[in-house]
Each structure stands twice: as C-alpha cells, then as structure tokens.
Design a protein around this motif. Sequence first.
Motif, PDB file in Angstrom:
ATOM      1  N   SER A 249       0.842  -1.190   0.000  1.00  0.00           N
ATOM      2  CA  SER A 249       0.000   0.000   0.000  1.00  0.00           C
ATOM      3  C   SER A 249       0.881   1.245   0.000  1.00  0.00           C
ATOM      4  N   THR A 250       0.339   2.335  -0.563  1.00  0.00           N
ATOM      5  CA  THR A 250       1.045   3.610  -0.601  1.00  0.00           C
ATOM      6  C   THR A 250       0.202   4.685   0.081  1.00  0.00           C
ATOM      7  N   HIS A 251       0.851   5.810   0.396  1.00  0.00           N
ATOM      8  CA  HIS A 251       0.216   6.950   1.050  1.00  0.00           C
ATOM      9  C   HIS A 251      -0.243   6.584   2.473  1.00  0.00           C
ATOM     10  N   CYS A 252      -0.880   7.521   3.138  1.00  0.00           N
ATOM     11  CA  CYS A 252      -1.314   7.322   4.525  1.00  0.00           C
ATOM     12  C   CYS A 252      -2.666   6.622   4.554  1.00  0.00           C
ATOM     13  N   PHE A 253      -2.851   5.751   5.532  1.00  0.00           N
ATOM     14  CA  PHE A 253      -4.093   4.967   5.552  1.00  0.00           C
ATOM     15  C   PHE A 253      -5.327   5.823   5.773  1.00  0.00           C
ATOM     16  N   THR A 254      -5.156   7.059   6.240  1.00  0.00           N
ATOM     17  CA  THR A 254      -6.281   7.980   6.410  1.00  0.00           C
ATOM     18  C   THR A 254      -6.548   8.802   5.156  1.00  0.00           C
ATOM     19  N   ASP A 255      -5.723   8.620   4.133  1.00  0.00           N
ATOM     20  CA  ASP A 255      -5.769   9.444   2.931  1.00  0.00           C
ATOM     21  C   ASP A 255      -6.606   8.758   1.854  1.00  0.00           C
ATOM     22  N   ALA A 256      -7.305   9.556   1.062  1.00  0.00           N
ATOM     23  CA  ALA A 256      -8.057   9.006  -0.073  1.00  0.00           C
ATOM     24  C   ALA A 256      -7.133   8.354  -1.092  1.00  0.00           C
ATOM     25  N   LYS A 257      -5.820   8.666  -1.039  1.00  0.00           N
ATOM     26  CA  LYS A 257      -4.871   8.089  -1.985  1.00  0.00           C
ATOM     27  C   LYS A 257      -4.370   6.711  -1.557  1.00  0.00           C
ATOM     28  N   TYR A 258      -4.728   6.263  -0.359  1.00  0.00           N
ATOM     29  CA  TYR A 258      -4.325   4.922   0.088  1.00  0.00           C
ATOM     30  C   TYR A 258      -4.846   3.885  -0.898  1.00  0.00           C
ATOM     31  N   ASP A 259      -4.034   2.872  -1.207  1.00  0.00           N
ATOM     32  CA  ASP A 259      -4.402   1.938  -2.260  1.00  0.00           C
ATOM     33  C   ASP A 259      -3.635   0.636  -2.107  1.00  0.00           C
ATOM     34  N   VAL A 260      -3.760  -0.244  -3.086  1.00  0.00           N
ATOM     35  CA  VAL A 260      -2.946  -1.460  -3.187  1.00  0.00           C
ATOM     36  C   VAL A 260      -2.292  -1.459  -4.568  1.00  0.00           C
ATOM     37  N   ARG A 261      -0.968  -1.588  -4.578  1.00  0.00           N
ATOM     38  CA  ARG A 261      -0.200  -1.676  -5.817  1.00  0.00           C
ATOM     39  C   ARG A 261       0.653  -2.935  -5.777  1.00  0.00           C
ATOM     40  N   TRP A 262       1.424  -3.151  -6.823  1.00  0.00           N
ATOM     41  CA  TRP A 262       2.324  -4.296  -6.808  1.00  0.00           C
ATOM     42  C   TRP A 262       3.561  -4.024  -7.639  1.00  0.00           C
ATOM     43  N   ALA A 263       4.631  -4.743  -7.273  1.00  0.00           N
ATOM     44  CA  ALA A 263       5.887  -4.734  -8.012  1.00  0.00           C
ATOM     45  C   ALA A 263       6.230  -6.185  -8.323  1.00  0.00           C
ATOM     46  N   THR A 264       7.052  -6.390  -9.341  1.00  0.00           N
ATOM     47  CA  THR A 264       7.388  -7.757  -9.749  1.00  0.00           C
ATOM     48  C   THR A 264       8.896  -7.936  -9.862  1.00  0.00           C
ATOM     49  N   TYR A 272      12.941  -5.566  -7.672  1.00  0.00           N
ATOM     50  CA  TYR A 272      11.499  -5.470  -7.853  1.00  0.00           C
ATOM     51  C   TYR A 272      11.178  -4.179  -8.602  1.00  0.00           C
ATOM     52  N   VAL A 273      10.375  -4.314  -9.636  1.00  0.00           N
ATOM     53  CA  VAL A 273      10.007  -3.183 -10.481  1.00  0.00           C
ATOM     54  C   VAL A 273       8.557  -2.814 -10.201  1.00  0.00           C
ATOM     55  N   LYS A 274       8.337  -1.577  -9.787  1.00  0.00           N
ATOM     56  CA  LYS A 274       6.975  -1.114  -9.540  1.00  0.00           C
ATOM     57  C   LYS A 274       6.215  -0.997 -10.858  1.00  0.00           C
ATOM     58  N   THR A 275       5.017  -1.556 -10.887  1.00  0.00           N
ATOM     59  CA  THR A 275       4.207  -1.444 -12.095  1.00  0.00           C
ATOM     60  C   THR A 275       3.527  -0.090 -12.184  1.00  0.00           C
ATOM     61  N   GLY A 276       3.327   0.555 -11.034  1.00  0.00           N
ATOM     62  CA  GLY A 276       2.601   1.821 -11.018  1.00  0.00           C
ATOM     63  C   GLY A 276       1.098   1.654 -11.072  1.00  0.00           C
ATOM     64  N   ALA A 277       0.632   0.431 -11.281  1.00  0.00           N
ATOM     65  CA  ALA A 277      -0.809   0.163 -11.376  1.00  0.00           C
ATOM     66  C   ALA A 277      -1.421   0.064  -9.986  1.00  0.00           C
ATOM     67  N   GLN A 278      -2.665   0.462  -9.879  1.00  0.00           N
ATOM     68  CA  GLN A 278      -3.415   0.362  -8.631  1.00  0.00           C
ATOM     69  C   GLN A 278      -4.426  -0.777  -8.759  1.00  0.00           C
ATOM     70  N   LEU A 279      -4.246  -1.797  -7.945  1.00  0.00           N
ATOM     71  CA  LEU A 279      -5.200  -2.899  -7.958  1.00  0.00           C
ATOM     72  C   LEU A 279      -6.559  -2.446  -7.462  1.00  0.00           C
ATOM     73  N   VAL A 280      -6.561  -1.603  -6.431  1.00  0.00           N
ATOM     74  CA  VAL A 280      -7.814  -1.056  -5.914  1.00  0.00           C
ATOM     75  C   VAL A 280      -7.496   0.276  -5.254  1.00  0.00           C
ATOM     76  N   LYS A 281      -8.423   1.228  -5.401  1.00  0.00           N
ATOM     77  CA  LYS A 281      -8.222   2.585  -4.887  1.00  0.00           C
ATOM     78  C   LYS A 281      -9.570   3.174  -4.491  1.00  0.00           C
ATOM     79  N   THR A 282      -9.515   4.307  -3.793  1.00  0.00           N
ATOM     80  CA  THR A 282     -10.727   5.006  -3.391  1.00  0.00           C
ATOM     81  C   THR A 282     -11.607   5.310  -4.605  1.00  0.00           C
ATOM     82  N   GLY A 283     -12.894   5.055  -4.438  1.00  0.00           N
ATOM     83  CA  GLY A 283     -13.856   5.273  -5.511  1.00  0.00           C
ATOM     84  C   GLY A 283     -14.203   4.016  -6.264  1.00  0.00           C
TER      85      GLY A 283
END
Length: 329
Positions: A249-264, A272-283
Amino acid sequence: MWPTPNPKSSSWALGLFALATSVLSSPIEIRAAGAPWLAINSDFPDPGFVQGADGVWYAFGTNGNGKTIQVARSEDFVSWTLLNKEVLPTLAGWETSVDHWAPDVIRRNDGRYVLYYSGEAQSMVRHHCVGVAISESTDPSGPYIPNPNPLSCRLDQGGSIDPSGFLDKDGSRYVVFKVDGNSIGNGGDCNNGVAPLKPTPILLQKVDADGFTPLGDAVQILDRDDSDGPLVEAPNLILHGDTYFLFYSTHCFTDAKYDVRWATAKSITGPYVKTGAQLVKTGDFNLTSPGGGTVCGCGDRMLFHGFCGSERCTYAADLSIQGTNVRFV
C-alpha cells in the motif's frame, strides 16, 4: 516535539479523516461479478489469512473488538464469522499491551502455525517490533504463545511493522516487513510529509524452517518514492509462475490516496520493479481508502480493509493474474 500519532489507530483516523461524502456513503452491499464484497462487517483492519489443514480459512486482524489480535473463520472464503476468541492471550516481555497491528499467519511443515504481528516496544513506546508467536496446537485460531524475543525491531530507524510470511518454491521461508521510518519523520502526512522525508523500506528476511530464526541479514527489496507519498507499507509476497509479486500500500491509511499496488521480480531478492498500477483505490466499487491487502499464495483471492464509517471493515475479492497484470474478477 509533538507526540507521533498512532498511524494505525481508528480514533486518530476519525479525527483526521475527511473525504467526500459520496465516497463514504456505504460499503459494498451486493456481490457483483468482478467486484469485491464485504467479508467482515466490523472493525477488522490489516487482514492476514491462512488455510487450515482441513481447508477452512482463518483471517487475523489488528487489535479491535476487545481483542489483542482478532480472528474470523470461513468455510468458503465468501461468508466470514468473527470469533469471540483471543488469539494472543499472553504477551512477551518486550512489548506493551497496546497497538498489536497487521497480523499474518503461516502453517509450518509440522502442522503448527506461526503468527507474525507488530507490537509496541516497551523500550520506545509508539514504535514497534515484529513479534512472533507459535500456536499451542494445530488449531489455526490459536491461542498463540509469543517468543521471548522479537524477530526485528530496528528502533533506530523507526521500528519494524507489517510482517508477512512467504514460502518459496524450494521450501525456503521468508518474512517481509516494513521499516517504520515515518514514525520518526518530521511531521505532516502520516508524520512523513515534511522534508527531509524518511525512507520506509520493505525488507526481506530469510528464516529457518521454524518460521522465526533469521538466516543471514535482511535485504531491502523496495522503498517509497514521490509517487507513493509518505510511505510504502503492508507488504505481501507471492510467487505466481516464475514471477514474484510484491503487493503493498502507498500513502497514509487515512488518505483518499491509500491503495494497493504491486511490483514484480524474477528473483526473490529482486530487483522489484513497480508497475505503477493500482489494484484497488478510493472510488472503486464505492470503497474508501482500501489497503492493507493480503493475497493468497495461489494468486486467486485476497482480503483487504477499507473504511466503513469511522472503522475499517474487511473486504474479499477474487483475483486473476495474467503475466504481470493483476485484476479483480
């Protein structure tokens, strides 16, 4: 210096959390194809899970509902029951009685279970170590007896939190965890929004077959950058095919930007290379600040938390991994 806020506390979140009411309106109520569903309609943050030898699933959550570590049970990974059971009834001498975060459980070859968790250090309150506890029996729900010594502290760097176990294809065991650098930050967003920002690296520690004896030194496999906000956290490692997937996860857990990402990566130690993709995010699916995710080693299911009012409920999802792409199905 003003006291560092508890970065996992729901009460702190309630005081600071301000998102659009349209997003906060309600959690998921109806399970739809390709959508996650509300699995535990209660305060159950940072869920980790394990499948017992009998095929039953057990989820473990950060302290809440009067328990130091919470546990829930499911026969099918769809419907979950929160158990009225204390997973960790006794504590080790190094930890306080508050703030037991982000538990994860693995099943050893001998049929016993190992619980990893973040506990507050008596020697440096508001900062944490990775604790380890072993099940009294072969019951995944516990109780668990803590080891006298933590697996990792690194208090000079802010502490160690968010442990997660991993079994590699050659039978080697590892634990990934976060160095909690933002806990000694200079204030602002999650205490790490004011320059100079502290690193919050994800470390990989090889352990013996017992699940807790370190083998060699931990190695860094990821860290925050500007795209991650003040931190990366909640690491979870799986192997799918010949590719290692590190969810976080990135950003603060209280922030709308909190999310789940992945690197491979193609090697357990990276790079490990960050994909930059968000598996799930606010909204997405009417969710608010989804994160703290744990993915099954099989790669086809996941638990994560999201705000449901002022608390953080647990949601479940089915996954598909194709190449290096991950999506809900």
